[in-house]
Design an enzyme around this catalytic site. Sequence first.
Site, PDB file in Angstrom:
ATOM      1  N   GLU A  98      74.001  24.879  22.625  1.00  0.00           N
ATOM      2  CA  GLU A  98      72.967  25.853  22.249  1.00  0.00           C
ATOM      3  C   GLU A  98      71.927  26.064  23.349  1.00  0.00           C
ATOM      4  O   GLU A  98      71.334  27.148  23.466  1.00  0.00           O
ATOM      5  CB  GLU A  98      72.275  25.427  20.940  1.00  0.00           C
ATOM      6  CG  GLU A  98      71.196  24.374  21.056  1.00  0.00           C
ATOM      7  CD  GLU A  98      71.693  22.964  21.365  1.00  0.00           C
ATOM      8  OE1 GLU A  98      70.851  22.106  21.697  1.00  0.00           O
ATOM      9  OE2 GLU A  98      72.907  22.715  21.245  1.00  0.00           O
TER      10      GLU A  98
ATOM     11  N   HIS B 132      75.228  19.690  23.922  1.00  0.00           N
ATOM     12  CA  HIS B 132      74.310  20.707  23.399  1.00  0.00           C
ATOM     13  C   HIS B 132      74.600  22.086  23.986  1.00  0.00           C
ATOM     14  O   HIS B 132      73.900  22.558  24.873  1.00  0.00           O
ATOM     15  CB  HIS B 132      72.865  20.311  23.718  1.00  0.00           C
ATOM     16  CG  HIS B 132      72.345  19.215  22.852  1.00  0.00           C
ATOM     17  ND1 HIS B 132      71.673  19.443  21.672  1.00  0.00           N
ATOM     18  CD2 HIS B 132      72.427  17.873  22.992  1.00  0.00           C
ATOM     19  CE1 HIS B 132      71.350  18.280  21.111  1.00  0.00           C
ATOM     20  NE2 HIS B 132      71.799  17.316  21.894  1.00  0.00           N
TER      21      HIS B 132
ATOM     22  N   CYS C 277      75.824  17.515  18.238  1.00  0.00           N
ATOM     23  CA  CYS C 277      75.096  16.263  18.479  1.00  0.00           C
ATOM     24  C   CYS C 277      74.978  15.429  17.197  1.00  0.00           C
ATOM     25  O   CYS C 277      75.951  14.821  16.778  1.00  0.00           O
ATOM     26  CB  CYS C 277      73.734  16.534  19.117  1.00  0.00           C
ATOM     27  SG  CYS C 277      72.977  15.042  19.799  1.00  0.00           S
TER      28      CYS C 277
END
Length: 257
Positions: free
Chosen positions: A222, A220, A112
């Site tokens: 994660e 994203h 990001c």
Amino acid sequence: MLQPLVAVSTDVKQFENYTWHAAPQQYLEAALSGAGVLPLLVPSFGDRLDLDELLSAVDGVMLTGAKSNVHPSLYGKEATERDGPYDEARDATTLPLIRKAVERGVPLLAICRGIQEMNVALGGTLASEIQERPGSLDHRAPVSDNQDERFAIHQTVSIKPGSCLAGVFGAGAVKVNSVHRQAVDRLGPKLQIEAVADDGTVEAVSVRDSRAFAVGVQWHPEYWVKSDSVSQRIFKAFGDAVRAHAAAKTGARTAAE
């Protein structure tokens, strides 16, 4: 082999009457459980840090997302309040860290804000409020107090054939989330596009002729690393690259002895 260390970027924040250098837990958890590496938070002290010493001590670099944006003065544009908030201490740390990691062939995963830092560090520019561009999708998070809804996987991105990520996923389309209002504008000359959204927005890049894994993604991974195979594969690829770098360093030291 000891669990390899990965340097992780930090945001500078003011709360509880202290200045904090911090990173969200999701990234640290993804590094541990998804990549199998030990995250090491790097304070955003800019040129006070000896980056050569840091990169000699770690085997990878991970740049996290953040609410702040790269300061426009770093890519030749005027800063406005609308383009904020900013974190100039982080900029002063991550941009030279990116350049040094690429130069030294240290594996790099940028997420990001990280992909935007990567592009600026390597000579590119950013576009702001991309949802206002004609024909653009709205890449911002849905308005919700529920984080699972904000980070929901709903966007299709197309992986470029022959790219680094094609080696991770195969060429074609994958589904990801989308939580951003800035994006890559002019691509840095050392970078190549790895993936694009349906409206042409750059969603992933890599370093041309890199000596190691050096990839930035605009989404994203994660957040869903424990349940989404696309997210898992990114972190596994990064972790494998980190372990290979660590093994090569160990081999070089052994040979020298």
